[in-house]
Design a protein around this motif. Structure first.
Motif, PDB file in Angstrom:
ATOM      1  N   VAL A 421       0.861  -1.191   0.000  1.00 26.59           N
ATOM      2  CA  VAL A 421       0.000   0.000   0.000  1.00 26.59           C
ATOM      3  C   VAL A 421       0.890   1.231   0.000  1.00 26.59           C
ATOM      4  O   VAL A 421       1.691   1.416   0.912  1.00 26.59           O
ATOM      5  CB  VAL A 421      -0.931   0.022   1.232  1.00 26.59           C
ATOM      6  CG1 VAL A 421      -1.812   1.272   1.198  1.00 26.59           C
ATOM      7  CG2 VAL A 421      -1.794  -1.235   1.287  1.00 26.59           C
ATOM      8  N   ASN A 422       0.753   2.053  -1.012  1.00 29.66           N
ATOM      9  CA  ASN A 422       1.466   3.330  -1.065  1.00 29.66           C
ATOM     10  C   ASN A 422       0.476   4.451  -0.759  1.00 29.66           C
ATOM     11  O   ASN A 422      -0.551   4.566  -1.429  1.00 29.66           O
ATOM     12  CB  ASN A 422       2.090   3.552  -2.440  1.00 29.66           C
ATOM     13  CG  ASN A 422       3.379   2.791  -2.629  1.00 29.66           C
ATOM     14  OD1 ASN A 422       3.609   1.790  -1.959  1.00 29.66           O
ATOM     15  ND2 ASN A 422       4.216   3.235  -3.535  1.00 29.66           N
ATOM     16  N   LEU A 423       0.799   5.259   0.225  1.00 30.58           N
ATOM     17  CA  LEU A 423      -0.024   6.423   0.531  1.00 30.58           C
ATOM     18  C   LEU A 423       0.415   7.597  -0.342  1.00 30.58           C
ATOM     19  O   LEU A 423       1.596   7.746  -0.656  1.00 30.58           O
ATOM     20  CB  LEU A 423       0.112   6.803   2.001  1.00 30.58           C
ATOM     21  CG  LEU A 423      -0.306   5.752   3.031  1.00 30.58           C
ATOM     22  CD1 LEU A 423      -0.167   6.316   4.447  1.00 30.58           C
ATOM     23  CD2 LEU A 423      -1.741   5.283   2.791  1.00 30.58           C
ATOM     24  N   LEU A 424      -0.550   8.442  -0.707  1.00 32.60           N
ATOM     25  CA  LEU A 424      -0.278   9.625  -1.510  1.00 32.60           C
ATOM     26  C   LEU A 424      -0.808  10.866  -0.793  1.00 32.60           C
ATOM     27  O   LEU A 424      -1.773  11.493  -1.227  1.00 32.60           O
ATOM     28  CB  LEU A 424      -0.915   9.495  -2.897  1.00 32.60           C
ATOM     29  CG  LEU A 424      -0.386   8.374  -3.796  1.00 32.60           C
ATOM     30  CD1 LEU A 424      -1.223   8.271  -5.059  1.00 32.60           C
ATOM     31  CD2 LEU A 424       1.071   8.613  -4.150  1.00 32.60           C
ATOM     32  N   PRO A 425      -0.199  11.252   0.323  1.00 27.00           N
ATOM     33  CA  PRO A 425      -0.670  12.430   1.042  1.00 27.00           C
ATOM     34  C   PRO A 425      -0.328  13.721   0.286  1.00 27.00           C
ATOM     35  O   PRO A 425       0.686  13.787  -0.418  1.00 27.00           O
ATOM     36  CB  PRO A 425       0.083  12.358   2.371  1.00 27.00           C
ATOM     37  CG  PRO A 425       1.337  11.629   2.036  1.00 27.00           C
ATOM     38  CD  PRO A 425       0.959  10.625   0.977  1.00 27.00           C
ATOM     39  N   ASP A 426      -1.156  14.701   0.457  1.00 28.19           N
ATOM     40  CA  ASP A 426      -0.915  16.023  -0.115  1.00 28.19           C
ATOM     41  C   ASP A 426      -0.012  16.793   0.841  1.00 28.19           C
ATOM     42  O   ASP A 426      -0.429  17.175   1.936  1.00 28.19           O
ATOM     43  CB  ASP A 426      -2.249  16.753  -0.307  1.00 28.19           C
ATOM     44  CG  ASP A 426      -2.085  18.086  -1.022  1.00 28.19           C
ATOM     45  OD1 ASP A 426      -0.936  18.564  -1.143  1.00 28.19           O
ATOM     46  OD2 ASP A 426      -3.107  18.652  -1.445  1.00 28.19           O
ATOM     47  N   LEU A 427       1.226  17.028   0.441  1.00 32.11           N
ATOM     48  CA  LEU A 427       2.194  17.669   1.329  1.00 32.11           C
ATOM     49  C   LEU A 427       1.899  19.147   1.550  1.00 32.11           C
ATOM     50  O   LEU A 427       2.525  19.779   2.407  1.00 32.11           O
ATOM     51  CB  LEU A 427       3.611  17.501   0.786  1.00 32.11           C
ATOM     52  CG  LEU A 427       4.121  16.065   0.629  1.00 32.11           C
ATOM     53  CD1 LEU A 427       5.603  16.060   0.311  1.00 32.11           C
ATOM     54  CD2 LEU A 427       3.842  15.229   1.864  1.00 32.11           C
ATOM     55  N   ALA A 428       0.938  19.695   0.812  1.00 35.07           N
ATOM     56  CA  ALA A 428       0.538  21.090   1.043  1.00 35.07           C
ATOM     57  C   ALA A 428      -0.359  21.223   2.272  1.00 35.07           C
ATOM     58  O   ALA A 428      -0.531  22.327   2.795  1.00 35.07           O
ATOM     59  CB  ALA A 428      -0.174  21.645  -0.184  1.00 35.07           C
ATOM     60  N   LEU A 429      -0.923  20.113   2.723  1.00 37.09           N
ATOM     61  CA  LEU A 429      -1.773  20.159   3.911  1.00 37.09           C
ATOM     62  C   LEU A 429      -0.900  20.227   5.162  1.00 37.09           C
ATOM     63  O   LEU A 429       0.041  19.438   5.309  1.00 37.09           O
ATOM     64  CB  LEU A 429      -2.666  18.926   3.968  1.00 37.09           C
ATOM     65  CG  LEU A 429      -3.672  18.769   2.821  1.00 37.09           C
ATOM     66  CD1 LEU A 429      -4.404  17.433   2.935  1.00 37.09           C
ATOM     67  CD2 LEU A 429      -4.671  19.921   2.821  1.00 37.09           C
ATOM     68  N   PRO A 430      -1.202  21.130   6.082  1.00 37.21           N
ATOM     69  CA  PRO A 430      -0.329  21.292   7.249  1.00 37.21           C
ATOM     70  C   PRO A 430      -0.308  20.088   8.180  1.00 37.21           C
ATOM     71  O   PRO A 430       0.645  19.903   8.933  1.00 37.21           O
ATOM     72  CB  PRO A 430      -0.908  22.529   7.949  1.00 37.21           C
ATOM     73  CG  PRO A 430      -2.322  22.617   7.472  1.00 37.21           C
ATOM     74  CD  PRO A 430      -2.313  22.099   6.068  1.00 37.21           C
TER      75      PRO A 430
END
Length: 547
Positions: A421-430
């Protein structure tokens, strides 16, 4: 014991004066930065880098580290996901050790490889003799023999051939005392301080706890988490404790492998499943047909490449020789899959099979190359659950990641219940780090409830070391520590890997985010390019440049 094991230095460990040894030693910022990352999520600046040319030089390094209490981090290509190849001590790069010897003995169906030999080179040499090593990690072109043994690696063909464990006949290693030791299957090891301590302090406790060990170990088809006490109980071979130990019990310098004749015929089938619910129905039936590989791609990845199969893709591969009933097995697989599939595609030769598998091979490069503000993170990337619990596991991952607002891509070895499972978080979110940390904790709980293990084939590394207490319980973890103390009494071998150290948290020292360690010049971008291109075969010293 001369010191408590697993004493981990802070990331600001003073740069040591390396001893004189046969090889290359560097303490400059560019060389250290080149080894600050591997695959996976971590960035930790090491104190120094050592590239020993010979086993004797490696032994000198270990003896120096014992005297100075300096942690050593054994490393091959750096393609391991769990963070077992980075650390704040001295990186020991084994890719040039002893000139990477490789010898194929066709008449015995055996191979001997140095720790730095890649699986690709081993496979090519074996193929010239009509032989092969059955386990086939997807990282074969750069994965090293030492790294495969250290993680008990597997790959797509593990559904038939298992992990590397049964294919290893012997390992040569340097213990935490600096002794050279050979462990051979079915043969008693020679006496040395590490073996003596194990026999005196650990073995009686392990035998007394046999019932507890067997009760606590996950009942999964694969497991690379913790020390393989269950395998040792079954075989009595210390070799089985060393396989999968991630360089925490000894530094592997050479491996003897079992080989088998290469198959001459191939066939396969790819099914676009109508719904996820079909997975636990068809996988057990397909296993009865004897596939060589049984892989799954979730709809989450298929959407990225513009496909809309809602139940995902299931890929089945068969191997055999002249006279084997591949057509009959393919026909049976077709019968099993047809009621649950929107479409079926078949292959009856190697070339056509490669075309069917192209989409599976594209997963990791596609995810690593994304530059849309989302970063592919290997966090819950190697759990293995009982095959019958596949649907429940995928459902849990989808629910947990969806609730925390993080996209997840699911793929891997359905025949073993081992999904990546690869997560793809949005790094713009604090708060992306909080979300990822929560997902890791909640998915780990789900894996435990389903009777699974956090690692099927990649090892614990730093990432999963903190989960062992929850998986195995305090009694078994205390036994792990006894094994560690026997082979590494000072605690210099990869501290913080397998067994956590006090004060270290799994989501600190990441390679992304505002608090990632600074790297000199454009080293961060160079390392990012290795990740994008899966260029783990690149020499890190060449990447660093000359002094």
């Amino acid at each position: 014991m001369t010191a408590p094991p697993n004493v981990q230095p802070a990331a600001g460990l003073p740069i040591p004066v390396l001893p004189e040894f046969n090889g290359t030693g560097r303490t400059d910022a560019y060389a250290r930065a080149a080894y600050a990352e591997g695959a996976g999520i971590f960035r930790i600046m090491p104190a120094a880098v050592a590239v020993p040319s010979t086993t004797a030089a490696l032994r000198d390094l270990v003896l120096w580290a014992v005297r100075r209490r300096v942690p050593l981090v054994p490393r091959g290509a750096g393609s391991g996901m769990g963070g077992g190849n980075v650390g704040a001590g001295v990186i020991v790069d084994l890719t040039a050790l002893d000139g990477c010897p490789l010898v194929i003995r066709p008449e015995a169906r055996r191979a001997y490889s140095g720790a730095g030999v890649t699986l690709r080179d081993l496979a090519e040499e074996a193929a010239r003799a009509g032989l092969r090593l059955p386990p086939n990690p997807s990282s074969a072109r750069f994965a090293t023999a030492g790294g495969m043994a250290a993680t008990n690696a597997a790959g797509p063909r593990s559904v038939r051939s298992g992990s590397v464990r049964p294919w290893i006949e012997a390992v040569e290693l340097i213990t935490g005392d600096g002794d050279s030791l050979t462990l051979r299957r079915g043969a008693p090891p020679r006496c040395c301080p590490a073996v003596d301590r194990f026999m005196r302090d650990a073995e009686p406790e392990l035998l007394a706890a046999r019932t507890t060990i067997l009760a606590r170990f996950p009942k999964t088809r694969k497991n690379s988490s913790g020390y393989a006490l269950d395998a040792w109980l079954a075989s009595g071979d210390l070799l089985d404790l060393m396989i999968g130990a991630e360089g925490t019990l000894g530094i592997v310098t050479g491996i003897e492998w079992r080989l088998v004749p290469s198959p001459t015929r191939y066939a396969g089938i790819r099914a676009a499943l109508k719904e996820l619910e079909a997975l636990p129905k068809v996988v057990p039936q397909l296993l009865e047909v004897g596939p060589a590989a049984l892989e799954y791609l979730d709809a989450s990845f298929l959407r990225i490449v513009g496909r809309e199969e809602t139940g995902g893709l299931l890929m089945v591969e068969f191997e055999g020789d002249e006279g084997d009933s591949l057509e009959e097995r393919l026909r049976e697989a077709r019968r099993i899959l047809r009621p649950h599939s929107a479409a079926l595609e078949e292959a009856t030769d190697r070339r056509a099979l490669e075309e069917l598998w192209a989409i599976r091979h594209a997963v990791s490069p596609t995810l690593a190359g994304r530059d849309d503000g989302k970063r592919s993170m290997q966090v819950i990337e190697d759990a293995c659950v009982p095959v019958g619990a596949l649907r429940e596991y995928i459902t849990a991952v989808r629910e947990i990641t969806g609730r925390h607002g993080v996209e997840a891509i699911i793929f891997g070895h359905a025949g073993d219940g081992n999904l990546h499972v690869n997560l793809l978080p949005d790094l713009a979110l604090p708060d992306w780090r909080r979300r990822v940390t929560a997902i890791f904790a909640e998915v780990t709980e789900a894996v435990i409830e389903l009777g699974g293990t956090p690692s099927g084939e990649h090892g614990d590394g730093r990432l999963r070391a903190h989960t062992l207490q929850a998986i195995y319980g305090p009694e078994v973890v205390s036994l792990f520590r006894l094994v560690k103390e026997a082979f590494d009494p000072v605690g210099i071998l990869n501290p913080g890997v397998k067994l956590p150290v006090s004060g270290e948290r799994p989501f600190e020292s990441l390679k992304f985010g505002p608090d990632a360690a600074d790297l000199p010049g454009d080293m961060a971008e160079r390392l990012r390019e290795i990740e994008r291109s899966a260029g783990y075969g690149v020499s890190r010293l060449e990447l660093a440049g000359p002094l």
